[in-house]
Scaffold this active site. Structure first.
Site, PDB file in Angstrom:
ATOM      1  N   LYS A 217       0.841  -1.201   0.000  1.00 54.43           N
ATOM      2  CA  LYS A 217       0.000   0.000   0.000  1.00 54.43           C
ATOM      3  C   LYS A 217       0.876   1.252   0.000  1.00 54.43           C
ATOM      4  CE  LYS A 217      -4.198  -1.944   1.960  1.00 54.43           C
ATOM      5  NZ  LYS A 217      -5.117  -1.549   0.884  1.00 54.43           N
ATOM      6  N   ASP A 251      -1.023  -0.808  -4.291  1.00 52.14           N
ATOM      7  CA  ASP A 251      -2.380  -0.357  -3.971  1.00 52.14           C
ATOM      8  C   ASP A 251      -2.351   1.091  -3.492  1.00 52.14           C
ATOM      9  OD1 ASP A 251      -5.000  -0.053  -3.302  1.00 52.14           O
ATOM     10  OD2 ASP A 251      -5.061  -1.644  -1.800  1.00 52.14           O
ATOM     11  N   GLU A 279      -3.457  -0.829  -8.168  1.00 57.95           N
ATOM     12  CA  GLU A 279      -4.861  -0.766  -7.747  1.00 57.95           C
ATOM     13  C   GLU A 279      -5.304   0.650  -7.423  1.00 57.95           C
ATOM     14  OE1 GLU A 279      -7.014  -3.668  -5.147  1.00 57.95           O
ATOM     15  OE2 GLU A 279      -4.963  -4.344  -4.801  1.00 57.95           O
ATOM     16  N   ASP A 321     -10.637  -0.807  -7.333  1.00 52.59           N
ATOM     17  CA  ASP A 321     -10.992  -1.430  -6.058  1.00 52.59           C
ATOM     18  C   ASP A 321     -12.135  -0.643  -5.423  1.00 52.59           C
ATOM     19  OD1 ASP A 321     -11.266  -2.495  -3.552  1.00 52.59           O
ATOM     20  OD2 ASP A 321      -9.173  -2.326  -2.991  1.00 52.59           O
ATOM     21  N   ASP A 395      -6.003 -11.148  -2.583  1.00 52.92           N
ATOM     22  CA  ASP A 395      -5.380 -10.891  -1.281  1.00 52.92           C
ATOM     23  C   ASP A 395      -6.299 -11.415  -0.176  1.00 52.92           C
ATOM     24  OD1 ASP A 395      -7.061  -8.807  -2.189  1.00 52.92           O
ATOM     25  OD2 ASP A 395      -6.374  -7.477  -0.610  1.00 52.92           O
TER      26      ASP A 395
END
Length: 437
Positions: A217, A251, A279, A321, A395
């Site tokens: 992330k 992400d 993402e 997402d 995930d």
């Protein structure tokens, strides 16, 4: 506090329904571009039909407009409305005194081969008819128009399919009637934006014990983000780990501007072979607005359409997402992304999750299955779709993100092979987990 309803279906079958808080402590702080948490309060549903107990869980991240729409109080409100629907329907049934009962809970899935056996009339098999009855009450619940209903329906539906699968001695993916794919799918572990680099490295050490597929992330700070990616790679090399990084998913949690996305593109393109996807770089508001009277910024939208092509030209894929909740969102996303991350809480459960996956494939979008921070109960449910219908794996690491003391379930629906690939356990019925003793 646990809330409960007990009733007798057709004056023959004992049914108990309950909801309670499921409090989880995390191994490390779980940070994204918009929040950091150390605990979560999820909702746990139990549906007991005679002696068969079905369980369902919905993950409840901090609320975020247009994306994460429910907290525990919302789930409880929905549950109360559902049991009211059940009570009213029960009274109608008693007045009509009809012996047989049938409801096709899967009629909204156009491909009739899915859930084929569960669509049939049960011909007096009341222990199966009760699941059809509870599904009908779920589908007719008066709260279904509310935005928080999706997570609620997810948990209840999960418990229904868990119990039904246990009764039939079948795992959910066999109830769905989807074969397990011959090609095993990867399991990604999430390295979140912990407050310190030490915690990020601790998370790297823990996750890499299970898989070489890592989800990292990042926020809009490009220098910090690339430092995290570099540090994760060096950590595994310097530890002389037998585990090498197979793929990295980046992400952004809807935190980038077009300018930031282009700066990241410069840095990420040399490692395109290592990056499986990026993402949700774009804000949720690119295609949605909180105020229905507000118009979409077309210039902003077109810039992200261009960025999709720029990433594609460098061998990088963009996935949605936060912007993908239900199949209704897919048509608009085709111009922005190469694929979508499907989560059961956002679609409303396995049935609409299946429909969303099938439509995504029809539109030429790649698919990935995600999970909220939740226990092995929740992520095991998602695995039943991942095993055959996800192109990129997923995930499903929620059970690893929480500590063992707050984990109520064991024996996951899947096993992780040494290379980080997922193999379903076909002998585990329903969702595939068991309550700890």
């Amino acid at each position: 506090m646990t809330k409960m309803l007990k009733f007798l279906f057709k004056n023959k079958i004992n049914v108990e329904l309950s909801i309670k808080q499921y409090k989880l402590n995390l191994r490390n702080p779980f940070g994204t571009a918009h929040s950091v948490t150390t605990t979560r309060t999820n909702a746990l549903i139990e549906i007991k039909v005679e002696d068969i107990r079905g369980f369902g869980e919905c993950g409840l991240p901090p609320k975020k407009p247009l994306c994460y729409l429910a907290d525990y109080n919302d789930i409880e409100t929905y549950f109360n409305s559902w049991i009211k629907e059940i009570d009213e329907k029960q009274k109608q049934q008693q007045q009509q005194q009809e012996e047989s009962y049938h409801y096709d809970a899967f009629n909204k899935i156009s491909q009739k081969e899915y859930f084929k056996e569960l669509r049939k009339e049960m011909n007096g098999d009341y222990q199966q008819s009760v699941y059809q009855f509870l599904f009908e009450c779920l589908d007719n619940c008066k709260e279904n128009s509310k935005d928080y209903s999706y997570a609620s329906r997810c948990a209840i539906e999960m418990a229904l399919l868990d119990g039904w699968g246990k009764f039939l001695k079948q795992p959910i993916y066999k109830l769905i009637n989807i074969p397990e794919s011959e090609s095993l799918k990867p399991f990604y572990y999430t390295i979140s934006m912990c407050p310190t680099m030490e915690e990020i490295m601790d998370s790297t050490d823990f996750g890499s014990k299970y898989t070489g597929f890592l989800k990292i992330k990042l926020d809009a700070d490009v220098e910090k983000g690339m430092n995290i990616i570099d540090s994760v790679q060096k950590r595994l090399l310097n530890n002389n780990s037998t585990r090498t990084i197979s793929k990295i998913s980046v992400d952004a949690n809807s935190s980038w501007t077009p300018s930031v996305a282009r700066k990241y593109l410069e840095k990420l393109s040399p490692m395109a072979d290592l990056i499986s996807m990026v993402e949700q770089p774009f804000p949720i508001e690119t295609l949605k607005t909180v105020n229905k009277d507000q118009k979409i910024d077309i210039q902003h939208l077109n810039e992200w359409v261009s960025i999709k092509k720029e990433y594609q030209d460098k061998g990088l894929l963009i996935f949605a997402d936060e912007s993908i909740c239900t199949e209704k969102d897919l048509d608009g996303l085709v111009q922005l992304v190469h694929g979508v991350n499907i989560k059961l809480e956002k679609t409303g459960g396995i049935r609409p999750g299946l429909s969303t996956l099938l439509k995504a494939k029809e539109l030429g979008l790649k698919t990935w299955i995600g999970s909220m921070v939740a226990s092995s109960l929740n992520v095991s449910a998602a695995a039943h779709l991942l095993c055959s219908l996800s192109d990129f794996g997923g995930d499903l690491d929620g059970g690893l993100l929480i500590d063992d003391a707050t984990q109520l379930f064991e024996n996951d629906a899947f096993q992780l092979l040494d290379n980080g690939l997922i193999k379903m356990n076909s002998n585990n019925y329903g969702v595939g987990v068991t309550l700890k003793k």
